[in-house]
Design an enzyme around this catalytic site. Structure first.
Site, mmCIF file in Angstrom:
data_model
loop_
_atom_site.group_PDB
_atom_site.id
_atom_site.type_symbol
_atom_site.label_atom_id
_atom_site.label_comp_id
_atom_site.label_asym_id
_atom_site.label_seq_id
_atom_site.Cartn_x
_atom_site.Cartn_y
_atom_site.Cartn_z
ATOM 1 N N TYR A 132 0.900 -4.914 0.135
ATOM 2 C CA TYR A 132 1.819 -6.370 0.630
ATOM 3 C C TYR A 132 1.748 -7.294 0.095
ATOM 4 O O TYR A 132 1.935 -8.971 -0.400
ATOM 5 C CB TYR A 132 2.190 -6.138 2.066
ATOM 6 C CG TYR A 132 3.269 -5.248 2.361
ATOM 7 C CD1 TYR A 132 4.761 -4.994 2.471
ATOM 8 C CD2 TYR A 132 3.017 -3.223 2.289
ATOM 9 C CE1 TYR A 132 5.462 -3.924 2.830
ATOM 10 C CE2 TYR A 132 3.574 -2.610 2.850
ATOM 11 C CZ TYR A 132 4.883 -2.544 2.331
ATOM 12 O OH TYR A 132 6.082 -2.101 2.837
ATOM 13 N N GLU A 153 5.943 2.422 8.301
ATOM 14 C CA GLU A 153 4.789 3.107 7.599
ATOM 15 C C GLU A 153 3.729 3.939 8.110
ATOM 16 O O GLU A 153 3.925 5.437 7.981
ATOM 17 C CB GLU A 153 4.778 2.526 6.300
ATOM 18 C CG GLU A 153 5.692 2.454 5.394
ATOM 19 C CD GLU A 153 6.084 1.606 3.809
ATOM 20 O OE1 GLU A 153 5.024 1.292 3.691
ATOM 21 O OE2 GLU A 153 7.175 0.687 3.602
#
Ligand SMILES: Cc1cc2nc3c(=O)[nH]c(=O)nc-3n(C[C@H](O)[C@H](O)[C@H](O)COP(=O)(O)OP(=O)(O)OC[C@H]3O[C@@H](n4cnc5c(N)ncnc54)[C@H](O)[C@@H]3O)c2cc1C
Ligand code: HEM
Length: 403
Positions: free
Chosen positions: A98, A140
């Site tokens: 990310y 997730e």
């Protein structure tokens, strides 16, 4: 929660970001792959990049997510992000990535909007990014944990036990587990990601819906050979059709996918598919048949003709196990039906030709114009949008759930 400081800044800059988002998404991906070429080896789908569909999906999603945060700063758009999180999980995306996406996205925003990105504007968009990122990382983490895997253990080896020609264009692969590690069975409607080694030495991921109920020991998916029609033929579907055979070992992710059948409410189920869109429907119907479901089930399917209808014998056999189930088919190139179906029509699917059960839940899969048509017709008949789920075989450019 989006801060009071950032909210007006996002509101004020959303129109300019929205107007340039396609350019931002394009430059973002170019820069991302320049700085991290390894992401094109097994993580990103280069077919979607060549067609420009993944940049478009991202460009569509960012303003929608930002608008949702501006309108409801105290709520995170978790339902919108669930589809994305499942796709990420099926590719083994890790939290550390990310930061990479962040740096490249913020670079692209600055590159396209230039001086308009003051430190205040950059800080507000940074906040939006991390709100979305932490929500995705959180979902997730839950998905990996529910499957009993970590991002680096989503991949498992399976051996091709059968390769069954379905039609001229479609084959089904039946695979058996050759990996010591347990694989939890899928939820009805889920998909796996296949990771294929290509001739140039890189790897490419593609998603395929599970087309029959699996049990951790065996699984099945069904692939249409994608022809280019002027563009290159599909890379992975061509390999699967022409090179992969019985005895070969494939690498698949464990199953993921947000569009799953919920039979707990006991409501009638209507499945509407076209062409290769039959695959998740076949999977869901197979789950219902295996579970001995008593729910009323209706399958509506559109295809070229009966010979082109993949998995037709499997779905007709499974529907025969479900009391009161029905199947209606539409063949655009006619020819009628040799198989025992409830009704056969010529032309494109027209749902006004059948009597739909009251209070049903709908699942759609097929080309986006087909699903758009069916969804609009259902909504016109009074079906609430929340009762219509759909699966897109590619980056979701339709985003009807986001409406
Ligand atoms: C959730 C999900 C479930 C799916 N389930 C199934 C399923 O059950 N069965 C199934 O068959 N498929 C399914 N798909 C689709 C599948 O994942 C693949 O997208 C499909 O098989 C095509 O992959 P490919 O590698 O053969 O084609 P790709 O190589 O990815 O090519 C895709 C398209 O891009 C075009 N293209 C390539 N290069 C260029 C270029 N330079 N310029 C312009 N166009 C270009 C090709 O001509 C082709 O039309 C699913 C997808 C998703 C997301
Ligand atoms: C806040 C951050 C992020 C957002 C909002 C986001 C959004 C999206 C969206 C909208 C899609 C398309 C989903 C679909 O319709 O199938 C997608 C797919 C994808 N994302 Fe993300 N994403 C983020 C972070 C990441 C990160 C960190 C990675 C890791 C490298 C990543 C890798 C991918 C990949 C590989 C796909 C599939 C691409 C394809 O099949 O072409 N994303 N993401």
């Amino acid at each position: 929660m989006l801060s009071e400081k950032s909210r007006p800044v996002i509101e004020a800059t959303l129109p300019v970001v929205g107007a340039h988002i396609e350019e931002i998404a394009k430059r973002f991906y170019l820069h991302l792959f320049e700085t991290h070429p390894e992401l094109l080896d097994g993580t990103f789908n280069r077919g979607n990049q060549a067609q420009g569909t993944q940049p478009l999906a991202l460009a569509g999603a960012v303003p929608v997510f930002a608008t949702a945060l501006v309108q409801h700063p105290d709520q995170l758009p978790e339902n919108l992000l669930s589809r994305v999180a499942h796709k990420h999980a099926s590719l083994g995306i890790v939290p550390e990535q990310y930061q990479i996406v962040h740096d490249n996205l913020m670079w692209a925003i600055g590159d396209v909007l230039g001086d308009a990105v003051t430190p205040e504007v950059a800080a507000a968009w940074d906040e939006v990014y991390w709100l979305l990122a932490y929500t995705l990382i959180h979902i997730e983490r839950g998905l990996y944990s529910a499957r009993g895997v970590r991002p680096n253990t989503v991949w498992r080896k399976w051996e091709v036990e059968q390769k069954i020609p379905e039609t001229d264009e479609v084959v089904t692969f039946v695979l058996k587990r050759v990996d010591d590690r347990l694989v939890k069975p899928s939820l009805p409607g889920q998909y796996i990601t296949v990771q294929m080694a290509l001739a140039d030495g890189t790897h490419q991921p593609r998603q395929y819906s599970l087309s029959r109920a699996d049990n951790g020991e065996f699984c099945q998916f069904t692939v249409k050979h994608v022809h280019g029609g002027g563009q290159p033929d599909g890379e992975v579907s061509t390999l699967l059709h022409t090179k992969v055979d019985v005895g070969d070992v494939l690498t698949l992710s464990v199953p993921f996918g947000a569009v799953v059948l919920d039979d707990a409410a006991g409501r009638p189920m209507v499945f509407a598919s076209a062409g290769i869109g039959i695959t998740p429907m076949a999977g869901m119907i197979s789950h219902l048949a295996t579970a001995g479901s008593l729910l009323p089930v209706m399958l509506l399917h559109g295809d070229h003709n009966e010979d082109a209808f993949a998995l037709r014998r499997q779905v007709i056999a499974d529907l025969a196990k479900l009391p009161g189930a029905s199947i209606y088919v539409w063949y655009s190139h006619g020819g009628g039906s040799q198989l025992p179906v409830t009704g056969v029509f010529s032309g494109e699917m027209d749902i006004s030709q059948v009597h739909l059960p009251d209070n049903a839940v709908y699942h759609l899969c097929g080309p986006i114009p087909f699903m758009h048509e069916v969804r609009s017709a259902l909504i016109k008949q009074g079906v609430p949008p929340k009762d219509i789920q759909y699966e897109v075989f590619g980056p979701d450019l339709w985003q009807a759930d986001y409406e």
